[in-house]
Design an enzyme around this catalytic site. Sequence first.
Site, PDB file in Angstrom:
ATOM      1  N   GLY A 160      -6.605  -0.734   1.983  1.00  0.00           N
ATOM      2  CA  GLY A 160      -5.751   0.158   1.217  1.00  0.00           C
ATOM      3  C   GLY A 160      -4.968  -0.642   0.196  1.00  0.00           C
ATOM      4  O   GLY A 160      -5.507  -1.575  -0.404  1.00  0.00           O
ATOM      5  N   CYS A 161      -3.707  -0.334   0.007  1.00  0.00           N
ATOM      6  CA  CYS A 161      -2.871  -1.038  -0.971  1.00  0.00           C
ATOM      7  C   CYS A 161      -2.888  -2.535  -0.719  1.00  0.00           C
ATOM      8  O   CYS A 161      -2.501  -3.001   0.359  1.00  0.00           O
ATOM      9  CB  CYS A 161      -1.439  -0.515  -0.884  1.00  0.00           C
ATOM     10  SG  CYS A 161      -0.262  -1.487  -1.844  1.00  0.00           S
ATOM     11  N   PHE A 162      -3.296  -3.312  -1.730  1.00  0.00           N
ATOM     12  CA  PHE A 162      -3.398  -4.754  -1.489  1.00  0.00           C
ATOM     13  C   PHE A 162      -2.045  -5.448  -1.415  1.00  0.00           C
ATOM     14  O   PHE A 162      -1.945  -6.541  -0.908  1.00  0.00           O
ATOM     15  CB  PHE A 162      -4.323  -5.458  -2.472  1.00  0.00           C
ATOM     16  CG  PHE A 162      -4.146  -5.168  -3.947  1.00  0.00           C
ATOM     17  CD1 PHE A 162      -2.940  -4.774  -4.496  1.00  0.00           C
ATOM     18  CD2 PHE A 162      -5.237  -5.327  -4.800  1.00  0.00           C
ATOM     19  CE1 PHE A 162      -2.802  -4.540  -5.856  1.00  0.00           C
ATOM     20  CE2 PHE A 162      -5.113  -5.096  -6.175  1.00  0.00           C
ATOM     21  CZ  PHE A 162      -3.894  -4.703  -6.697  1.00  0.00           C
ATOM     22  N   TRP A 163      -0.984  -4.800  -1.900  1.00  0.00           N
ATOM     23  CA  TRP A 163       0.340  -5.382  -1.697  1.00  0.00           C
ATOM     24  C   TRP A 163       0.622  -5.538  -0.204  1.00  0.00           C
ATOM     25  O   TRP A 163       1.115  -6.563   0.255  1.00  0.00           O
ATOM     26  CB  TRP A 163       1.430  -4.497  -2.290  1.00  0.00           C
ATOM     27  CG  TRP A 163       1.406  -4.303  -3.766  1.00  0.00           C
ATOM     28  CD1 TRP A 163       0.711  -5.016  -4.694  1.00  0.00           C
ATOM     29  CD2 TRP A 163       2.140  -3.305  -4.495  1.00  0.00           C
ATOM     30  NE1 TRP A 163       0.960  -4.530  -5.956  1.00  0.00           N
ATOM     31  CE2 TRP A 163       1.828  -3.487  -5.857  1.00  0.00           C
ATOM     32  CE3 TRP A 163       3.023  -2.300  -4.121  1.00  0.00           C
ATOM     33  CZ2 TRP A 163       2.386  -2.677  -6.858  1.00  0.00           C
ATOM     34  CZ3 TRP A 163       3.568  -1.490  -5.094  1.00  0.00           C
ATOM     35  CH2 TRP A 163       3.261  -1.679  -6.452  1.00  0.00           C
ATOM     36  N   TYR A 195       8.332   1.377  -1.185  1.00  0.00           N
ATOM     37  CA  TYR A 195       6.966   1.902  -1.250  1.00  0.00           C
ATOM     38  C   TYR A 195       6.349   1.997   0.145  1.00  0.00           C
ATOM     39  O   TYR A 195       5.800   3.033   0.534  1.00  0.00           O
ATOM     40  CB  TYR A 195       6.086   1.019  -2.140  1.00  0.00           C
ATOM     41  CG  TYR A 195       4.619   1.200  -1.854  1.00  0.00           C
ATOM     42  CD1 TYR A 195       3.947   2.334  -2.288  1.00  0.00           C
ATOM     43  CD2 TYR A 195       3.928   0.260  -1.103  1.00  0.00           C
ATOM     44  CE1 TYR A 195       2.610   2.528  -1.979  1.00  0.00           C
ATOM     45  CE2 TYR A 195       2.602   0.440  -0.792  1.00  0.00           C
ATOM     46  CZ  TYR A 195       1.941   1.578  -1.231  1.00  0.00           C
ATOM     47  OH  TYR A 195       0.626   1.764  -0.904  1.00  0.00           O
TER      48      TYR A 195
END
Length: 199
Positions: free
Chosen positions: A37-40, A182
Site C-alpha cells: 500500500g502506501c510506501f510511506w 495521514y
Amino acid sequence: MTRRSFVLGLSFAAALAVGGARAAPAPVTQTAVFAGGCFWCTEADFEKIPGVVSAVAGYTGGSEPRPTYEQVSSERTGHVEAVKVTFDPNKVSYRTLVDKFWRTIDPTDAGGQFCDRGPSYHTAVFVSGPDQRREAEASRAAAAAQVKGKFVTPIRDATTFWPAEAYHQDFYKKNPLRYRTYREGCGRDARLKAVWGGR
C-alpha cells in the site's frame, strides 16, 4: 642494511598491508521488495526492524520506465507503490522480513490498502530467484492460516524497481506530523489490529 634489503622490507610490509585489507571483507547485504500500500508506511515499518540497512520507496511491477508518482497514481502504468529493503542477513533473515511484512498489511483486501484504493496500492511480495520464492511461499502459507477471509496478496517475480521522487523518501522522518495524521486518518493501525489481533 643494504638498499636491496630495505626495498625488500618495504615490499613485504606493503604485501602485509594489502593482505590485511583483504582479510576484512566488506559487509554483505541482500535486498527484498515489498508492496504494502502506501510506501510511506511500508518504508517506516521496515526501517524500524533491526538488521535492515535501508528502505527505499519506489515503483515496480509495471512496464513504464522511470515512472513518476503522477503516472503511477493515474493507474495506467501497472506499477504499484513498493519498498526496496536492503538488509544484513547476518542480523535478520529474509524469512523474518516476509513474516513481518504480512502483519503490516491487510492481505484480504484486493482493492488497495486501508483508505488508499486502486491498483497502485495493491500488495505483493516481489521475489528474486527460487530461494526467496520458497521462503516467501512458506511464510505466506503460515500467515494465511492465521487470517479469516481469503488471503489475496500474491508472490510475484521481481521486475525493475524504480526509486520514487526524493520528497517521498523517508517521508515519515521529514514530515512526522503529516505522516502521523495521514496514518491515523487512513485507519491503518486500527485495521491491522482487527486483522491480526495480538498475533
